[in-house]
Each structure stands twice: as structure tokens, then as C-alpha cells.
Design a protein around this motif. Structure first.
Motif, short mmCIF file in Angstrom:
data_model
loop_
_atom_site.label_atom_id
_atom_site.label_comp_id
_atom_site.label_asym_id
_atom_site.label_seq_id
_atom_site.Cartn_x
_atom_site.Cartn_y
_atom_site.Cartn_z
N ARG A 27 0.85 -1.18 0.00
CA ARG A 27 0.00 0.00 0.00
C ARG A 27 0.89 1.24 0.00
NH1 ARG A 27 -2.96 3.56 3.62
NH2 ARG A 27 -5.19 3.44 3.21
N ARG A 28 0.43 2.29 -0.70
CA ARG A 28 1.21 3.51 -0.78
C ARG A 28 1.32 4.18 0.59
NH1 ARG A 28 1.23 8.35 -4.66
NH2 ARG A 28 -0.23 9.40 -3.29
N ASN A 29 2.49 4.64 0.92
CA ASN A 29 2.68 5.35 2.19
C ASN A 29 3.82 6.35 2.01
OD1 ASN A 29 3.33 6.16 4.85
ND2 ASN A 29 2.52 4.25 5.67
N LEU A 30 3.51 7.61 2.16
CA LEU A 30 4.51 8.64 1.86
C LEU A 30 5.22 9.16 3.11
CD1 LEU A 30 2.57 10.62 -0.88
CD2 LEU A 30 4.36 8.92 -1.20
N ASP A 31 4.87 8.62 4.27
CA ASP A 31 5.55 9.05 5.49
C ASP A 31 6.54 7.98 5.94
OD1 ASP A 31 4.28 11.46 5.78
OD2 ASP A 31 2.55 10.56 6.76
N VAL A 32 7.79 8.37 6.02
CA VAL A 32 8.79 7.41 6.48
C VAL A 32 9.20 7.75 7.91
CG1 VAL A 32 11.02 6.37 6.01
CG2 VAL A 32 9.67 7.28 4.14
N ASP A 33 9.20 6.74 8.76
CA ASP A 33 9.69 6.92 10.12
C ASP A 33 11.03 6.23 10.27
OD1 ASP A 33 7.54 8.30 11.63
OD2 ASP A 33 6.36 6.61 10.88
N ILE A 34 11.99 6.98 10.78
CA ILE A 34 13.31 6.40 11.01
C ILE A 34 13.65 6.52 12.49
CG2 ILE A 34 15.79 6.71 10.58
CD1 ILE A 34 15.12 7.34 7.69
N VAL A 35 14.10 5.41 13.05
CA VAL A 35 14.56 5.44 14.43
C VAL A 35 16.07 5.28 14.42
CG1 VAL A 35 14.72 4.05 16.52
CG2 VAL A 35 12.48 4.70 15.64
N VAL A 36 16.76 6.14 15.17
CA VAL A 36 18.21 5.97 15.28
C VAL A 36 18.58 5.64 16.72
CG1 VAL A 36 18.77 7.48 13.35
CG2 VAL A 36 18.55 8.46 15.62
N GLU A 37 19.59 4.83 16.86
CA GLU A 37 20.09 4.55 18.21
C GLU A 37 21.11 5.64 18.54
OE1 GLU A 37 19.36 -0.27 18.32
OE2 GLU A 37 21.38 0.44 17.91
N GLY A 38 20.59 6.81 18.81
CA GLY A 38 21.44 7.96 19.06
C GLY A 38 20.55 9.19 19.08
N ASP A 39 21.15 10.36 18.89
CA ASP A 39 20.38 11.59 18.98
C ASP A 39 19.74 11.94 17.63
OD1 ASP A 39 19.66 14.00 20.59
OD2 ASP A 39 20.72 14.98 18.93
N ALA A 40 18.42 11.84 17.59
CA ALA A 40 17.71 12.03 16.32
C ALA A 40 17.85 13.45 15.75
CB ALA A 40 16.24 11.64 16.47
N PRO A 41 17.67 14.51 16.57
CA PRO A 41 17.77 15.85 15.99
C PRO A 41 19.12 16.14 15.33
CG PRO A 41 16.70 15.96 18.11
CD PRO A 41 17.19 14.55 17.96
N SER A 42 20.20 15.72 15.98
CA SER A 42 21.50 16.05 15.36
C SER A 42 21.74 15.17 14.13
CB SER A 42 22.64 15.96 16.37
OG SER A 42 22.80 14.63 16.79
N PHE A 43 21.21 13.97 14.15
CA PHE A 43 21.33 13.12 12.97
C PHE A 43 20.50 13.71 11.81
CE2 PHE A 43 20.02 9.43 10.34
CZ PHE A 43 21.30 9.00 9.95
N ALA A 44 19.28 14.13 12.13
CA ALA A 44 18.39 14.70 11.10
C ALA A 44 19.01 15.95 10.48
CB ALA A 44 17.03 15.01 11.70
N LYS A 45 19.73 16.70 11.30
CA LYS A 45 20.36 17.91 10.82
C LYS A 45 21.36 17.58 9.70
CE LYS A 45 22.72 21.94 12.71
NZ LYS A 45 23.34 22.47 13.91
N LYS A 46 22.11 16.51 9.91
CA LYS A 46 23.09 16.11 8.89
C LYS A 46 22.38 15.63 7.62
CE LYS A 46 26.66 15.36 12.18
NZ LYS A 46 26.30 14.96 13.56
N VAL A 47 21.28 14.89 7.83
CA VAL A 47 20.52 14.39 6.67
C VAL A 47 19.97 15.58 5.88
CG1 VAL A 47 18.47 13.11 5.94
CG2 VAL A 47 19.95 12.19 7.74
N ALA A 48 19.38 16.54 6.60
CA ALA A 48 18.78 17.70 5.93
C ALA A 48 19.83 18.43 5.10
CB ALA A 48 18.17 18.63 6.97
N LYS A 49 21.05 18.56 5.66
CA LYS A 49 22.10 19.29 4.97
C LYS A 49 22.50 18.56 3.68
CE LYS A 49 26.43 21.57 5.97
NZ LYS A 49 27.62 21.46 6.80
N GLU A 50 22.67 17.24 3.79
CA GLU A 50 23.16 16.50 2.62
C GLU A 50 22.10 16.29 1.55
OE1 GLU A 50 25.81 13.34 2.84
OE2 GLU A 50 26.78 14.04 4.69
N LEU A 51 20.84 16.25 1.97
CA LEU A 51 19.78 15.99 0.98
C LEU A 51 19.02 17.26 0.63
CD1 LEU A 51 18.29 12.58 2.20
CD2 LEU A 51 20.15 12.99 0.60
#
Ligand code: ATP
Length: 401
Positions: A27-51
Motif C-alpha cells: 500500500r502507498r505510504n509517503l511518510d517514512v519513520d526512522i529510528v536511530v540509536e542515538g540523537d535524532a535531531p542532530s542526525f536529522a540535521k546532517k541528513v537535511a544538509k546532505e539531501l
């Protein structure tokens, strides 16, 4: 790419929950949830920068959202390890933060995870037999206290069961019945009940979900005044049809609050004071409360006029032109008069959209002096077009002038 960033940062990252469930079901689903074993905000910051994405972080909850240029949304959360531990508490050795995180979820089908970094990239992680339950088409809770812990899961269970045409597991169904019997609903914050109801009304077929709610005796524990009879069921079925018509006709061009139409229909028939109390208990935003009341009260009034009197098209037009589309859809579904329904849809699809071919400038060119009379003439012309009394507005203009 996100996996590569995780590798570089030396933390594990997993895609989890609804996205994995829908990937397996197809089934179509456009929301992706990612769990990291670490600090999510600082990880997301790096993802946002690179993508090249837009970042929103919620430090307090250790979550973040990245929206990519194409609109795709990725939510990041931290597997709850030491984050929520009381200050001063001894550091625990946490061997399975991901498992612990997934154990908090509602149903086994929502506990699947796929690792997206390291050597185990692509590995399906299935601590609670989620894959087996998807194959067996079963909604199962993770433990016996699940519904007690959070009674809104009762609504979620029925929503997923109807959406995927799954059954409740035998034990899960028993637990659900016990929870309903204990009237646990009363203990839940109204706002959360409202949000789950809204999710229900966002589904393709709310009628079938509310039918199940009725079967299990859930409606009366939400409010004793809720009416669920043949008339109301037909009403719901017609709402589904007029909404589908509206979506087909307008696509994304119009912002319409579709779930609110179901919500108003759901509450319709509850007495004034009781309705006020319920709307307050649900902590519904003021704007939505106004819309709901408008649909119920003004809808009833308008329908009385529309059903009783034989109105001209232009009269219907003038009655409804300043009202929100939600209201017209609501009454189009509420009436059992097929002819009136088609007229109301004509109003939305054609008359309301129609622009008169002539403007004030054309009137000026006929030599008329500008003034309030212009508005009157244009209105008369539009009414006549809607009533099918004229084909060519320019010819008519000459006579009118
Ligand atoms: P949908 O396709 O409707 O968006 P979803 O599974 O993504 O389904 P959400 O309501 O967005 O549903 O919730 C995201 C995840 O959070 C779910 O997969 C679920 O496991 C978990 N979750 C949501 N609400 C609860 C709850 N009340 N109790 C436990 N887990 C919950």
C-alpha cells in the motif's frame, strides 16, 4: 544515502512502523519513520544538509522532521535509551533500545523494522511476529494490558482491521471487549479520542468502521446521544460518494476538510447541550467547532427550505454561494432526494465555478454610467445563465442595457 550518513556517524538507523507494514502489504505510504540509536535531531540535521531538506527539530522529544525538496517527509526519532532517565539514576546497560521502543507500539503489524545501514542493510527485524500476523491478516496487541494502557488503541484496532480487511486476533478481540466493558474510554483525554475519530473519518470507508464500533458497544461509551440507525448509515454512504465525486472533480485544487463532514454527520442528532459538552470535551479547535455547528444547524435549516420549496437554480445558487463547500457536500449527502442532490453537485461543480463572460467594462462600452446598477445587471445576467434562460450574454446585454 541516509544509511551512509548513519555509517559515517557510527549509529544504527532503522525504517520502522507503518512504512514497513505498508511496504509488505503493498500500500502507498509517503511518510517514512526512522529510528536511530542515538540523537535524532542532530542526525536529522546532517541528513537535511546532505539531501537539501528542510529541518524541524523538537529537542524536548528528541525527534525531528526532514522534508525533501520533492515533498517527501521523513520523521526521525531516537530509540529511547538514556534520554528519559531520571537525573541521577544509575546508567543502565541497554542492550536492545530498538526492541524496547517497538514494544511500546500498538499492534504487531506496526513493529517491523528494516535496518538501513551497515553490513545488515535491508535486514527485516521482527521481534514480535509482525510478519506472521500480516500474512495471517491479524491485528494483535503486544501484551494483555495494551488497551488498558491506552484505550484509543481500541479505535486504532478497528481502523486498521477495516482498512486492510484484517481480523482481530482471538485474544486481542477478547481484551478489546473487556476494555470496552470497563468503560475505559471515559478515562482518555477527549482530545485524543477526537484525533483518533478524525483518523477514522480520513479513511476510505468510515461507515464500516463505525459499524464495528457499534457492534462492540463503543459508540455509547463515547456519548449516549450518538445515533446510529439506517438513516445515519445511508447518510454516511452518501457522504463517501459525494466526497469521491468532489475529489474527482477538483483534485487538489480546493482545500476541503472532508473528515469534518463525517464528523458533523456522526454528531448530528445529539441534543444541543450535550453536543456543546462533547465538543468542549474533545478540545476541538474553535474554527472546526464553528464549521461543525454550521453544518449541523445551518445544514438542517437549509435542507428544510431546499426540500420543501421548488427553488430556481439561481435561488439555490444565491442561497449557498457564500457558504463553505463542506456545507453543500453535507446537505447533498443528507438529503434522500436524488434530484436535489444532483442540483447541489451542479452548483458546486458548475455554477459556483462559473465566471460571467462579460464584466463592468463591457457595460461601460454600452454607454451606461458606472454605479451600483452595474452590480445588479451582472447579477441578473448570471442568474439568467444559471437558470438556462440565455445562451449568449452579449445579446442579452444589449436588451438589458
Ligand atoms: P497511517 O497509515 O494511518 O498513517 P501509521 O501506522 O503511520 O498509520 P500513525 O498514527 O501515524 O499510524 O502512527 C505511527 C506509528 O506510531 C504507528 O505505526 C504505531 O505503531 C505508533 N502509534 C501511534 N499511536 C499509537 C498508540 N496509541 N499506541 C501505540 N503506538 C502508537
Amino acid at each position: 544515502k541516509i544509511g551512509e550518513i548513519a555509517d559515517r556517524e557510527k549509529i544504527n538507523a532503522y525504517v520502522i512502523g507503518g512504512f514497513v507494514r505498508d511496504l509488505i502489504i503493498g500500500r502507498r505510504n509517503l511518510d517514512v519513520d526512522i529510528v536511530v540509536e542515538g540523537d535524532a535531531p542532530s542526525f536529522a540535521k546532517k541528513v537535511a544538509k546532505e539531501l537539501n531538506g528542510k529541518l524541524h527539530s523538537f529537542e524536548k522529544f528528541k525527534t525531528a522532521t526532514v522534508t525533501l525538496p520533492d515533498g517527501f517527509r521523513i520523521d526521525f526519532a531516537s530509540a529511547r535509551t538514556e534520554i528519559y532517565r531520571a537525573p541521577g539514576a544509575l546508567p543502565e546497560v541497554d542492550t536492545a533500545p530498538l526492541k524496547k521502543d517497538l514494544f511500546r507500539r500498538d499492534f504487531t503489524i506496526n513493529t517491523l523494522a528494516i535496518k538501513i545501514n551497515g553490513k545488515e542493510f535491508g535486514k527485516l527485524i521482527d521481534f514480535f511476529n509482525g510478519l506472521k500476523d500480516i500474512k495471517e491478516k491479524k491485528i494483535r496487541v503486544l501484551h494483555a494490558l495494551s488497551f488498558v494502557e491506552d484505550p484509543t488503541r481500541i479505535l486504532r484496532a478497528l481502523r486498521f482491521a477495516v482498512r486492510y480487511r484484517f481480523d482481530l486476533g482471538k485474544h486481542t478481540e477478547k481484551l478489546l471487549r473487556i476494555a470496552v466493558k470497563k468503560n475505559l474510554f471515559r478515562t482518555v483525554e477527549g482530545k485524543r479520542v477526537y484525533l483518533e475519530l478524525k483518523h477514522i473519518f480520513e479513511e476510505e470507508n468510515p461507515l464500516r468502521i463505525v459499524n464495528r464500533m457499534k457492534e462492540y458497544g463503543i459508540l455509547k461509551s463515547i456519548s449516549s446521544g450518538i445515533i446510529w440507525d439506517k438513516r445515519k448509515k445511508d447518510f454516511f454512504e452518501r457522504i463517501r460518494k459525494v466526497i469521491n465525486w468532489h475529489k474527482l472533480t477538483f483534485g487538489n485544487r480546493k482545500k476541503v476538510n472532508y473528515p469534518i463532514i463525517y464528523f458533523a454527520a456522526f454528531l448530528e442528532g445529539i441534543h444541543g447541550k450535550e453536543l456543546e459538552k462533547l465538543l468542549k470535551d474533545f478540545s476541538i479547535p474553535e474554527k472546526e467547532v464553528d464549521l461543525i455547528k454550521n453544518l449541523i444547524y445551518r445544514g438542517k435549516q437549509l435542507l428544510k427550505t431546499l426540500e420543501k420549496e421548488k427553488l430556481k437554480n439561481s435561488e439555490i445558487y444565491n442561497l449557498l454561494k457564500s457558504e463553505p463547500d463542506e456545507l453543500t457536500l453535507y446537505i447533498a449527502a443528507k438529503t434522500d432526494k436524488e434530484k436535489l442532490r444532483l442540483k447541489l453537485l451542479d452548483f458546486l461543480g458548475e455554477w459556483k465555478e462559473m465566471k460571467l463572460a462579460i464584466t463592468g467594462r463591457d457595460l461601460k462600452e454600452t454607454g451606461l454610467k458606472p454605479g451600483p446598477v452595474f452590480k445588479k445587471i451582472l447579477k441578473t445576467l448570471k442568474d439568467k445563465v444559471i437558470d438556462g434562460e440565455i445562451d449568449n450574454v452579449y445579446d442579452e446585454l444589449k436588451t438589458e442595457a
